[in-house]
Design a protein around this motif. Structure first.
Motif, short mmCIF file in Angstrom:
data_model
loop_
_atom_site.label_atom_id
_atom_site.label_comp_id
_atom_site.label_asym_id
_atom_site.label_seq_id
_atom_site.Cartn_x
_atom_site.Cartn_y
_atom_site.Cartn_z
N HIS A 224 0.85 -1.19 0.00
CA HIS A 224 0.00 0.00 0.00
C HIS A 224 0.88 1.24 0.00
O HIS A 224 1.79 1.36 0.83
CB HIS A 224 -0.90 0.03 1.24
CG HIS A 224 -1.96 -1.02 1.25
ND1 HIS A 224 -3.28 -0.75 0.92
CD2 HIS A 224 -1.90 -2.36 1.51
CE1 HIS A 224 -3.98 -1.87 1.01
NE2 HIS A 224 -3.16 -2.86 1.37
N PHE A 225 0.63 2.16 -0.94
CA PHE A 225 1.31 3.44 -0.93
C PHE A 225 0.48 4.40 -0.09
O PHE A 225 -0.69 4.65 -0.38
CB PHE A 225 1.47 3.97 -2.37
CG PHE A 225 2.40 3.14 -3.20
CD1 PHE A 225 3.78 3.24 -3.03
CD2 PHE A 225 1.92 2.24 -4.13
CE1 PHE A 225 4.66 2.47 -3.77
CE2 PHE A 225 2.79 1.46 -4.88
CZ PHE A 225 4.16 1.57 -4.70
N VAL A 226 1.08 4.91 0.98
CA VAL A 226 0.35 5.75 1.93
C VAL A 226 1.32 6.75 2.55
O VAL A 226 2.48 6.43 2.80
CB VAL A 226 -0.31 4.86 3.02
CG1 VAL A 226 0.73 3.98 3.71
CG2 VAL A 226 -1.08 5.68 4.04
N VAL A 345 1.71 -7.44 4.79
CA VAL A 345 1.27 -6.19 4.19
C VAL A 345 2.32 -5.12 4.46
O VAL A 345 2.79 -4.97 5.59
CB VAL A 345 -0.10 -5.75 4.76
CG1 VAL A 345 -0.51 -4.39 4.19
CG2 VAL A 345 -1.16 -6.80 4.46
N THR A 346 2.68 -4.38 3.43
CA THR A 346 3.73 -3.37 3.54
C THR A 346 3.17 -2.00 3.22
O THR A 346 2.44 -1.83 2.23
CB THR A 346 4.88 -3.71 2.56
OG1 THR A 346 5.47 -4.95 2.96
CG2 THR A 346 5.94 -2.62 2.56
N VAL A 369 0.63 -4.46 -5.69
CA VAL A 369 0.05 -3.23 -5.12
C VAL A 369 -1.43 -3.45 -4.84
O VAL A 369 -2.19 -3.87 -5.71
CB VAL A 369 0.24 -2.04 -6.07
CG1 VAL A 369 -0.41 -0.78 -5.48
CG2 VAL A 369 1.72 -1.80 -6.33
N GLU A 370 -1.83 -3.17 -3.60
CA GLU A 370 -3.23 -3.35 -3.20
C GLU A 370 -3.93 -2.05 -2.89
O GLU A 370 -5.15 -2.01 -2.78
CB GLU A 370 -3.30 -4.26 -1.97
CG GLU A 370 -2.79 -5.67 -2.23
CD GLU A 370 -2.91 -6.56 -1.00
OE1 GLU A 370 -3.06 -6.01 0.12
OE2 GLU A 370 -2.86 -7.79 -1.15
N ARG A 374 1.55 4.50 -6.86
CA ARG A 374 3.00 4.53 -6.72
C ARG A 374 3.51 5.96 -6.70
O ARG A 374 3.14 6.78 -7.54
CB ARG A 374 3.65 3.76 -7.86
CG ARG A 374 5.18 3.67 -7.78
CD ARG A 374 5.72 2.84 -8.92
NE ARG A 374 5.27 1.46 -8.85
CZ ARG A 374 5.89 0.52 -8.14
NH1 ARG A 374 6.99 0.82 -7.46
NH2 ARG A 374 5.41 -0.71 -8.11
N TRP A 375 4.36 6.26 -5.74
CA TRP A 375 4.92 7.61 -5.63
C TRP A 375 5.91 7.86 -6.77
O TRP A 375 6.67 6.98 -7.15
CB TRP A 375 5.66 7.79 -4.30
CG TRP A 375 4.83 7.45 -3.09
CD1 TRP A 375 5.01 6.41 -2.23
CD2 TRP A 375 3.68 8.15 -2.61
NE1 TRP A 375 4.07 6.41 -1.25
CE2 TRP A 375 3.24 7.48 -1.45
CE3 TRP A 375 2.99 9.29 -3.04
CZ2 TRP A 375 2.13 7.89 -0.72
CZ3 TRP A 375 1.89 9.71 -2.31
CH2 TRP A 375 1.47 9.02 -1.17
#
Length: 410
Positions: A224-226, A345-346, A369-370, A374-375
């Motif tokens: 997860h991109f957060v 989970v990352t 990717v969930e 993407r940054w």
């Protein structure tokens, strides 16, 4: 292949059967015959593949045949491990393998009473599991002698090198019997490891059962991109979906682990934390409560990335990405143990894109990717600069300076 056909003593085979262990893993199948034959062994296998039994069972087999008890303060087999958690896990396993025999297993690690450890060692030890620093403390106190040590194991040797234990190894090795068997086990094989093997091993047999950097096959991975500030909210959302199941959460820093554990406790979770600033008693109690199910969530730094063998851990969360790519593989290896399935989970913030790229390069594949987008490189670079900059403060000229009587303000 069975443990009987590998040549292990029947009493050891019976102890394994009592624990529900009937078939050797690939690393055990390949390493045990060479270890029983007295060969130096260099074993490379991913975490969770049974390396402890691969070196522990042959040593126990050979020591059972010696008959006589060890002399006071002497050690017959020495296993060095980089962390307290891993050392305790190894000692627990060895004690289970040798339960009911005359073999004495001892554990010496930092954070526990030095005097109590010295007292236990005075009676002599068949198998000693130790962290290098505490062992040197006991050597300096003349509480232990290694001149009769015929077996040496360096477990998770790559991490020992990463943690700077090479200097401790150089002090310990000359004290051991020159006529000894040495086994080195590791999940990765950096160049420095090859140099280490040339120094301490004689004509070793190299055994590699899985490519370095390969995660456990049964671990389902997700990314997860957060934003960093949104990670706690997202973690709570994910944990809420499986409150009854055990979860291990990794942070990069000790302070971060404490802060996150506090936030999860406020959210209603039974949570504990372990890291290098916790005493050994605190760490042991937290792990015991986690194993028993009293705690459902354990927040940890990379001190727990290796050595925690808790089959009930269904979920691993990488709240922060590790600085060392291989540690990602070790972290997610805390789930999907004993043949079970697991999920990892990352969370990736903009400033962690370089760590993510290094991890995926090490594994040779991308993490699915969930969530999030993407940054971009510019976002990550901007975030890094923001993290490195000091918090903004009012200009010193714009406000009067308060005097504190020559003492720094608290």
């Amino acid at each position: 292949m069975t443990f009987e056909t590998l040549g292990l003593a029947p009493r050891l085979v019976r102890k394994l059967a009592e624990q529900g262990i009937s078939e050797p893993t690939p690393i055990q199948t390949k390493a045990i015959p060479h270890a029983l034959a007295g060969r130096d062994v260099m074993g490379i296998a991913q975490t969770g593949t049974g390396k402890t039994a691969a070196f522990g069972l042959p040593m126990a087999h050979n020591l059972l045949g010696m008959g006589s008890a060890p002399e006071p303060k002497s050690v017959r087999g020495l296993i060095l491990a980089p962390t307290r958690e891993l050392a305790k896990q190894i000692a627990d396993n060895l004690a289970a393998y040798t339960n009911g025999t005359h073999l004495k297993v001892n554990l010496v690690v930092g954070g526990a009473s030095l005097n109590a450890q010295a007292t236990r060692l005075h009676r002599g030890t068949d198998l000693l599991v130790a962290t290098p620093g505490r062992l040197i403390d006991l050597i300096e106190r003349k509480a232990v002698r290694l001149d009769q040590t015929r077996y040496l194991v360096l477990d998770e040797a790559d991490q020992m090198l990463d943690m700077g234990f090479i200097h401790a190894l150089r002090r310990i090795a000359p004290l051991l019997s020159k006529d000894r068997q040495t086994m080195l086990f590791s999940a990765t094989m950096p160049k420095l490891m090859a140099d280490l093997s040339k120094t301490y091993l004689t004509d070793p047999i190299r055994i590699e059962v899985s490519p370095p950097g390969k995660p456990a096959d049964k671990v389902e991975q997700g990314l997860h991109f957060v934003e960093q500030a949104g990670k706690t909210t997202l973690l709570i959302e994910h944990l809420d979906a499986h409150r009854a199941e055990m979860a291990l959460v990794f942070t990069r820093t000790k302070h971060g682990a404490n802060r996150l554990a506090g936030a999860l406790e406020k959210a209603g979770y039974a949570v504990g934390a372990i890291h290098g600033n916790k005493s050994q008693g605190q760490r042991d109690r937290a792990i015991k409560a986690f194993k028993s199910g009293e705690l459902k969530v354990l927040v940890a730094t990379d001190v727990a990335a290796r050595g925690l063998d808790i089959p009930g851990v269904r979920h691993v969360y990488n709240y922060d990405l590790p600085n060392v790519p291989d540690n990602y593989v070790h972290r997610i290896g805390r789930t999907a143990r004993a043949g079970r399935d697991g999920r990892a989970v990352t969370y990736c913030a903009p400033a962690e894109m370089s760590e993510l790229k290094a991890i995926q390069k090490t594994m040779g594949r991308e993490i699915p990717v969930e969530g999030g987008t993407r940054w971009s490189g510019s976002q990550g670079e901007t975030s890094r600069r923001g993290n490195q900059s000091k918090p903004s403060r009012p200009n010193a000229k714009s406000r009067p300076r308060r005097r504190t009587g020559g003492r720094k303000a608290a």
